[in-house]
Design an enzyme around this catalytic site. Sequence first.
Site, short mmCIF file in Angstrom:
data_model
loop_
_atom_site.label_atom_id
_atom_site.label_comp_id
_atom_site.label_asym_id
_atom_site.label_seq_id
_atom_site.Cartn_x
_atom_site.Cartn_y
_atom_site.Cartn_z
N LYS A 142 4.65 2.95 8.31
CA LYS A 142 5.19 3.91 7.37
C LYS A 142 4.52 5.29 7.56
O LYS A 142 5.14 6.30 7.42
CB LYS A 142 4.99 3.44 5.93
CG LYS A 142 5.46 2.02 5.66
CD LYS A 142 6.98 1.86 5.77
CE LYS A 142 7.44 0.43 5.97
NZ LYS A 142 7.20 -0.47 4.88
N TRP A 195 8.82 -5.47 -2.63
CA TRP A 195 7.66 -5.91 -1.84
C TRP A 195 6.66 -6.65 -2.72
O TRP A 195 6.08 -7.66 -2.29
CB TRP A 195 7.00 -4.73 -1.13
CG TRP A 195 7.90 -4.10 -0.13
CD1 TRP A 195 8.38 -2.82 -0.13
CD2 TRP A 195 8.48 -4.72 1.04
NE1 TRP A 195 9.20 -2.61 0.95
CE2 TRP A 195 9.28 -3.74 1.67
CE3 TRP A 195 8.40 -6.00 1.61
CZ2 TRP A 195 9.99 -4.02 2.85
CZ3 TRP A 195 9.11 -6.27 2.78
CH2 TRP A 195 9.89 -5.28 3.38
N ASP A 255 -1.23 -3.29 -2.00
CA ASP A 255 -0.43 -3.00 -0.81
C ASP A 255 -0.16 -1.49 -0.81
O ASP A 255 0.55 -0.99 -1.68
CB ASP A 255 0.88 -3.80 -0.89
CG ASP A 255 1.88 -3.47 0.22
OD1 ASP A 255 1.59 -2.58 1.05
OD2 ASP A 255 2.96 -4.10 0.25
C1 LIG Z 1 7.52 -1.92 4.68
C2 LIG Z 1 6.68 -2.54 3.63
C3 LIG Z 1 6.25 -3.88 3.70
C4 LIG Z 1 6.68 -4.80 4.82
O1 LIG Z 1 6.10 -4.43 6.01
P1 LIG Z 1 6.28 -5.34 7.32
O2 LIG Z 1 5.28 -4.74 8.25
O3 LIG Z 1 7.69 -5.20 7.76
O4 LIG Z 1 5.95 -6.73 6.96
C5 LIG Z 1 5.45 -4.35 2.70
N1 LIG Z 1 5.07 -3.57 1.67
C6 LIG Z 1 5.47 -2.28 1.57
C7 LIG Z 1 5.00 -1.46 0.41
C8 LIG Z 1 6.27 -1.73 2.54
O5 LIG Z 1 6.67 -0.46 2.44
#
Ligand SMILES: *Cc1c(COP(=O)(O)O)cnc(C)c1O
Length: 360
Positions: free
Chosen positions: A195, A101, A171
């Site tokens: 998540k 990511w 993030d």
């Molecule tokens: C799942 C995830 C993403 C991507 O999320 P989307 O909503 O599918 O774009 C980005 N960063 C992390 C840390 C993730 O776990």
Amino acid sequence: MSRVYNFSAGPAVLPEEVLREAADEMMDYRGCGMSVMEMSHRSKVYDDIIKTAEADLRSLLSIPNNYKVLFLQGGASQQFAMIPMNLMKNKVADYIVTGQWAKKAYQEAQIYGKANKIASSEDKTFSYIPDCSDLPISPDADYVYICENNTIYGTKYKTLPNTKGKDLVSDVSSCFLSEPMDVTKYGLVYGGVQKNIGPAGVVIVIIREDLITEDTLPGTPTMLKYKTHADADSLYNTPPAYGIYICGKVFKWIQKMGGLDAMKQHNEEKAKILYDFLDESVLFKGTVRREDRSLMNVPFITGNEELDAKFVKESKAAGFENLKGHRTVGGMRASIYNAMPTEGVKALVEFMKKFEMENK
Ligand SMILES: *Cc1c(COP(=O)(O)O)cnc(C)c1O
């Protein structure tokens, strides 16, 4: 009705209480005669839903007044572009690459300016967090970027990088509200909600007000400017209204559970059950350096791909869903977010013990 133990990395398990409440309100939200997904986002009722959600999130994280909370769409991935478009005033940013990511965000930023990879853990399949105490931060960097909990590899920053005065952008998709977080340490912190908080599609951005400006990169679409959404309190256009409503219920659930300190304690206890077993098992082992282990995502292997596949198959048959590791790394991964009950982790460990006896 029968519910499985769902170890999915995302979209992931939500509190049953929240799902039940949403079901109860599906046909008639509190006397409105309609569901939340059928009502105007300009209505008084909806305004109350989104305002309450924001207030509860602010209270959970003690978000200071000089930070805006934005409920946006496009998932976490949309932020990979939105961040450089809005924050790359000098067209320079430093990225610490600790997984897929972070790497995607780093690659996306290269479209908009000079993105420097100042540290990485790719040399050991992202199984650790690099030492970030004295990195070569670029003097003209607009921000330093991290992915705080690496969903795929199961690592988590236990101390934030020394950014040498630069704004930190993080993030937190897969560790959002899993423990307390000091928002003042960040310029911008964001997470896709699927998540740990709610339905996919919603992304929550917490951004310091001085970073919200008209001065975005040329060509930045109106919808991708933080200012557009900040000025309109996340109601510039139709927001992901139903998703935000569920997020609001999860905020209330966390409050009821005792807030983020209680969440952290609960998550530590849960993760310890699994990590302790992995540390003593002769068949299974964790893949992450001990001090960098995530409380949320726990990857593990047997060291034998066929046995891994057998485990995934048999665990599924026994009611443990989504234990297969990410398609890019193989093995297994148990995601044990806030809503995964301790009994779920205990039951998984019992199942692993049985599997070990049968297959060692
Ligand atoms: C799942 C995830 C993403 C991507 O999320 P989307 O909503 O599918 O774009 C980005 N960063 C992390 C840390 C993730 O776990």
